[in-house]
Design a protein around this motif. Structure first.
Motif, PDB file in Angstrom:
ATOM      1  N   TYR A  35       0.809  -1.113  -0.021  1.00 42.05           N
ATOM      2  CA  TYR A  35      -0.111  -0.066  -0.130  1.00 42.05           C
ATOM      3  C   TYR A  35       0.973   1.241   0.040  1.00 42.05           C
ATOM      4  CZ  TYR A  35      -4.678  -2.067  -0.097  1.00 42.05           C
ATOM      5  OH  TYR A  35      -5.678  -2.509  -0.395  1.00 42.05           O
ATOM      6  N   ARG A  36       2.006   1.298   0.745  1.00 45.36           N
ATOM      7  CA  ARG A  36       2.874   2.505   0.718  1.00 45.36           C
ATOM      8  C   ARG A  36       3.611   2.647  -0.507  1.00 45.36           C
ATOM      9  NH1 ARG A  36       6.926   1.380   5.152  1.00 45.36           N
ATOM     10  NH2 ARG A  36       5.357   2.247   6.280  1.00 45.36           N
ATOM     11  N   LYS A  39       0.328   1.588  -3.830  1.00 44.66           N
ATOM     12  CA  LYS A  39      -1.029   2.727  -3.897  1.00 44.66           C
ATOM     13  C   LYS A  39      -0.605   3.841  -3.320  1.00 44.66           C
ATOM     14  CE  LYS A  39      -4.479   0.722  -4.186  1.00 44.66           C
ATOM     15  NZ  LYS A  39      -5.238   0.780  -5.404  1.00 44.66           N
ATOM     16  N   ILE A  41      -0.416   4.645  -0.159  1.00 45.26           N
ATOM     17  CA  ILE A  41      -1.363   4.943   1.100  1.00 45.26           C
ATOM     18  C   ILE A  41      -0.459   4.510   2.333  1.00 45.26           C
ATOM     19  CG2 ILE A  41      -3.510   4.400   2.182  1.00 45.26           C
ATOM     20  CD1 ILE A  41      -4.680   3.804  -0.381  1.00 45.26           C
ATOM     21  N   GLU A  42      -0.314   5.331   3.285  1.00 44.86           N
ATOM     22  CA  GLU A  42       0.224   5.021   4.460  1.00 44.86           C
ATOM     23  C   GLU A  42      -0.881   4.247   5.693  1.00 44.86           C
ATOM     24  OE1 GLU A  42       3.511   4.034   6.290  1.00 44.86           O
ATOM     25  OE2 GLU A  42       3.635   5.125   4.479  1.00 44.86           O
ATOM     26  N   TYR A 128      -9.358  -1.095   1.631  1.00 47.85           N
ATOM     27  CA  TYR A 128      -9.081   0.111   2.418  1.00 47.85           C
ATOM     28  C   TYR A 128      -9.934   1.175   2.405  1.00 47.85           C
ATOM     29  CZ  TYR A 128      -5.968   3.227   5.323  1.00 47.85           C
ATOM     30  OH  TYR A 128      -5.587   4.269   6.217  1.00 47.85           O
ATOM     31  N   GLU A 130     -10.047   4.139   4.157  1.00 52.96           N
ATOM     32  CA  GLU A 130      -9.263   5.601   4.406  1.00 52.96           C
ATOM     33  C   GLU A 130      -9.960   6.191   5.612  1.00 52.96           C
ATOM     34  OE1 GLU A 130      -7.397   7.514   1.054  1.00 52.96           O
ATOM     35  OE2 GLU A 130      -8.471   5.936  -0.220  1.00 52.96           O
TER      36      GLU A 130
END
Length: 131
Positions: A35-36, A39, A41-42, A128, A130
């Motif tokens: 994801y990091r 994507k 995203i953290e 996810y 978010e």
């Protein structure tokens, strides 16, 4: 980083409990890295993860940031269960293919979702949210 570059760098990395790097990673660390780097995203931090809290506790904490979906979706987190206990996670990278890091001297690899479903009693999919 695009997905193909990520896969070429991570495939074959050794499994290591509570690790999250390209040098070594466990199954949750692999989801975080995907994801990091792919994507952008953290993912939310899981309290107790680095200190060795059991996988079930960590998974329950993580679930609040994800939404369950009935059918597999590319880039979704796949959770594998023994009975009703979550024991392993990976990322669905294409229809029927799971990227995961397996313990017992294993490595990061891609396996067929159907083959994985034969090992575990059930499977769940999450996207996810978010939150």
């Amino acid at each position: 980083m695009n997905r193909d570059k990520f896969l070429s760098e991570i495939i074959g990395s050794p499994w290591s409990d509570r690790a999250c790097s390209f040098d070594k990673t466990d199954c949750w660390g692999l989801v975080v890295l995907y994801y990091r780097h792919v994507k952008g995203i953290e993912l939310h931090h899981v309290d107790g993860y680095e200190s060795g809290a059991d996988f079930l506790t960590c998974h329950e904490d993580v679930k609040t940031h994800w939404e369950s979906v009935e059918h597999p979706v590319n880039d979704s987190m796949v959770t594998f269960y023994h009975g009703d206990k979550p024991v392993h996670v990976g990322v669905l990278i294409s229809p029927g293919k799971v990227l995961h890091s397996r313990g017992d001297n294993g490595t990061v690899r891609i396996d067929s979702l159907l083959a994985m479903m034969r090992i575990y009693s059930s499977v769940g999919y999450m996207v996810y949210a978010e939150v």
